[in-house]
Design a protein around this motif. Sequence first.
Motif, PDB file in Angstrom:
ATOM      1  N   VAL A 203      -8.755 -35.140  88.547  1.00 57.62           N
ATOM      2  CA  VAL A 203      -7.545 -35.951  88.722  1.00 57.62           C
ATOM      3  C   VAL A 203      -6.366 -35.263  88.044  1.00 57.62           C
ATOM      4  O   VAL A 203      -5.269 -35.161  88.610  1.00 57.62           O
ATOM      5  N   GLY A 204      -6.601 -34.745  86.834  1.00 58.45           N
ATOM      6  CA  GLY A 204      -5.545 -34.034  86.131  1.00 58.45           C
ATOM      7  C   GLY A 204      -5.095 -32.784  86.859  1.00 58.45           C
ATOM      8  O   GLY A 204      -3.899 -32.471  86.888  1.00 58.45           O
ATOM      9  N   ALA A 205      -6.037 -32.063  87.464  1.00 63.93           N
ATOM     10  CA  ALA A 205      -5.686 -30.848  88.204  1.00 63.93           C
ATOM     11  C   ALA A 205      -4.794 -31.173  89.395  1.00 63.93           C
ATOM     12  O   ALA A 205      -3.801 -30.483  89.654  1.00 63.93           O
ATOM     13  N   ILE A 206      -5.134 -32.224  90.135  1.00 59.16           N
ATOM     14  CA  ILE A 206      -4.324 -32.605  91.297  1.00 59.16           C
ATOM     15  C   ILE A 206      -2.937 -33.052  90.854  1.00 59.16           C
ATOM     16  O   ILE A 206      -1.917 -32.681  91.456  1.00 59.16           O
ATOM     17  N   ALA A 207      -2.883 -33.853  89.775  1.00 60.14           N
ATOM     18  CA  ALA A 207      -1.594 -34.334  89.275  1.00 60.14           C
ATOM     19  C   ALA A 207      -0.716 -33.177  88.813  1.00 60.14           C
ATOM     20  O   ALA A 207       0.484 -33.115  89.133  1.00 60.14           O
ATOM     21  N   LYS A 208      -1.295 -32.242  88.056  1.00 57.81           N
ATOM     22  CA  LYS A 208      -0.519 -31.119  87.545  1.00 57.81           C
ATOM     23  C   LYS A 208      -0.105 -30.156  88.654  1.00 57.81           C
ATOM     24  O   LYS A 208       0.938 -29.511  88.572  1.00 57.81           O
ATOM     25  N   MET A 209      -0.913 -30.051  89.719  1.00 59.95           N
ATOM     26  CA  MET A 209      -0.502 -29.242  90.859  1.00 59.95           C
ATOM     27  C   MET A 209       0.704 -29.886  91.525  1.00 59.95           C
ATOM     28  O   MET A 209       1.610 -29.198  92.002  1.00 59.95           O
ATOM     29  N   MET A 226       0.337 -35.375  95.938  1.00 62.27           N
ATOM     30  CA  MET A 226       0.467 -36.742  95.443  1.00 62.27           C
ATOM     31  C   MET A 226      -0.288 -37.733  96.325  1.00 62.27           C
ATOM     32  O   MET A 226      -0.848 -38.720  95.819  1.00 62.27           O
ATOM     33  N   ARG A 227      -0.343 -37.473  97.621  1.00 58.63           N
ATOM     34  CA  ARG A 227      -1.153 -38.351  98.481  1.00 58.63           C
ATOM     35  C   ARG A 227      -2.632 -38.197  98.138  1.00 58.63           C
ATOM     36  O   ARG A 227      -3.390 -39.183  98.095  1.00 58.63           O
ATOM     37  N   GLY A 228      -3.058 -36.957  97.879  1.00 61.88           N
ATOM     38  CA  GLY A 228      -4.432 -36.743  97.445  1.00 61.88           C
ATOM     39  C   GLY A 228      -4.700 -37.400  96.103  1.00 61.88           C
ATOM     40  O   GLY A 228      -5.778 -37.953  95.873  1.00 61.88           O
ATOM     41  N   LEU A 229      -3.700 -37.366  95.220  1.00 60.23           N
ATOM     42  CA  LEU A 229      -3.850 -37.983  93.908  1.00 60.23           C
ATOM     43  C   LEU A 229      -4.018 -39.494  94.020  1.00 60.23           C
ATOM     44  O   LEU A 229      -4.882 -40.075  93.352  1.00 60.23           O
ATOM     45  N   ARG A 231      -5.237 -41.155  96.458  1.00 63.80           N
ATOM     46  CA  ARG A 231      -6.578 -41.449  96.982  1.00 63.80           C
ATOM     47  C   ARG A 231      -7.628 -41.294  95.887  1.00 63.80           C
ATOM     48  O   ARG A 231      -8.536 -42.125  95.741  1.00 63.80           O
ATOM     49  N   ALA A 232      -7.514 -40.211  95.110  1.00 63.58           N
ATOM     50  CA  ALA A 232      -8.488 -39.971  94.043  1.00 63.58           C
ATOM     51  C   ALA A 232      -8.436 -41.062  92.985  1.00 63.58           C
ATOM     52  O   ALA A 232      -9.470 -41.564  92.531  1.00 63.58           O
ATOM     53  N   VAL A 233      -7.227 -41.446  92.591  1.00 61.35           N
ATOM     54  CA  VAL A 233      -7.077 -42.506  91.585  1.00 61.35           C
ATOM     55  C   VAL A 233      -7.589 -43.826  92.132  1.00 61.35           C
ATOM     56  O   VAL A 233      -8.226 -44.612  91.416  1.00 61.35           O
ATOM     57  N   GLY A 234      -7.328 -44.081  93.413  1.00 61.07           N
ATOM     58  CA  GLY A 234      -7.826 -45.306  94.029  1.00 61.07           C
ATOM     59  C   GLY A 234      -9.339 -45.367  94.021  1.00 61.07           C
ATOM     60  O   GLY A 234      -9.930 -46.428  93.742  1.00 61.07           O
ATOM     61  N   LEU A 235      -9.990 -44.247  94.308  1.00 66.31           N
ATOM     62  CA  LEU A 235     -11.449 -44.211  94.293  1.00 66.31           C
ATOM     63  C   LEU A 235     -12.003 -44.407  92.884  1.00 66.31           C
ATOM     64  O   LEU A 235     -13.117 -44.917  92.717  1.00 66.31           O
ATOM     65  N   ARG A 236     -11.229 -44.007  91.887  1.00 67.49           N
ATOM     66  CA  ARG A 236     -11.650 -44.200  90.510  1.00 67.49           C
ATOM     67  C   ARG A 236     -11.496 -45.650  90.055  1.00 67.49           C
ATOM     68  O   ARG A 236     -12.009 -46.037  88.999  1.00 67.49           O
ATOM     69  N   GLY A 237     -10.756 -46.450  90.820  1.00 70.65           N
ATOM     70  CA  GLY A 237     -10.530 -47.839  90.431  1.00 70.65           C
ATOM     71  C   GLY A 237      -9.136 -48.114  89.923  1.00 70.65           C
ATOM     72  O   GLY A 237      -8.885 -49.176  89.338  1.00 70.65           O
TER      73      GLY A 237
END
Length: 292
Positions: A203-209, A226-229, A231-237
Motif C-alpha cells: 500500500v505504501g509503495a503504491i501511495a508513494k508512486m 491513486m485508483r489502484g491505491l 482499490r487496495a485500501v478498500g480491500l484492506r477494509g
Amino acid sequence: MGMEFVFINVKEPKDALQLAKEPEIRSHVARYQWKQVENRPSLKRKRNTVVSVCMSIDCCSTWQSRSNYKDDSPDSTSSTSTVSIPLQLGGLRDDPFRSYPVGFKSFMPVFVDHYLVHMAVDIPELDQPGNKGLLRTSWFPLVMTEPSLFLVIMLLAASHYASVSEHAADMKVDLLTLRCEAIQAINDALKYQPPDRVSDALVGAIAKMGSYEAMYGNMASYSVHMRGLTRAVGLRGGLSALGLNGLLRRIVVWIDRNAAFLHGSALYYPGATFVPGQALPEPNPGHFLASS
C-alpha cells in the motif's frame, strides 16, 4: 504575457486559509510551484529524464527480479545505472552488511543516506502530537521489508538528490529505468499477494508512486496509481485498517490532499482526516514537494 495581480482582502488569518482552498488560488499556487521548478535547470533536466512509460507488467525489459537482480560491480556490463559516489557524504548512514530488500547497487547507500537525512524529516502533521521522527523510526523500517517500496523510495530519493545536491552532475543513474523497475516491482508484488491481504508495505509503495507522479511525472499516471491505491485500501477494509499505528493512513491522506491542492484536482479521499474525528488536515505543499 505579463503577470496579473489580484488583491485579496481578509480580516482574520483564518479567512486566508479558507480562501486558499478556492480553485482559482489553488491553480495559481500550482502554476507558481511548477514555474519555480521549470526555472531551476537541475530540476528541469531531471523532469525531462523521466518520461511517460507504459504501466503494463512488461513495461521494462531490463527489470530483473529480486532473485537475479545483479550486484553492481566493476565487472558489470550495465552502463545506465551507475553512480559516481562522492568522497564526503556527511556521515553515510549505510548498512555495511548491505541488507537491502533487493540486490545491492552502488547508488543505494547514497540515496538511503539522502532520504534519511533530507526527506524523512520531522513533519508534525504526520508525526502527530507527542511523536517525532516517525518517518525514520516507523516508516523506514517498513521500507526495508519490501522490494517495491524500497525501489519507489530510491526513485524519490534519486530525483530529489538530482535537484538539490552539488554532486548531482557526477551521477549517472537512469531515472527512467529506476522508475520502470519500481513500477514492475509493484506489479510483481500484486501478482503474488492475495487481493484481500495486500500488505502495508505494498500500500505504501503504491501511495508513494502516486506522490512521485504528482511531483515529477504527470497527472494521468498519478491517477492510475491513486485508483489502484483506493482499490487496495478498500480491500484492506479502509483507511482505518492500515498499520503503523495510523501513520500509513496519514501518509495516504497527506499525499491525496497535497497533490489535489497543487494540481487543482479532485480528492480520492474527500473528507478523510489524519485521525478519525479530527478536523480536516490543511495541505502543506512546501513539505510535500521537499520531503515526500
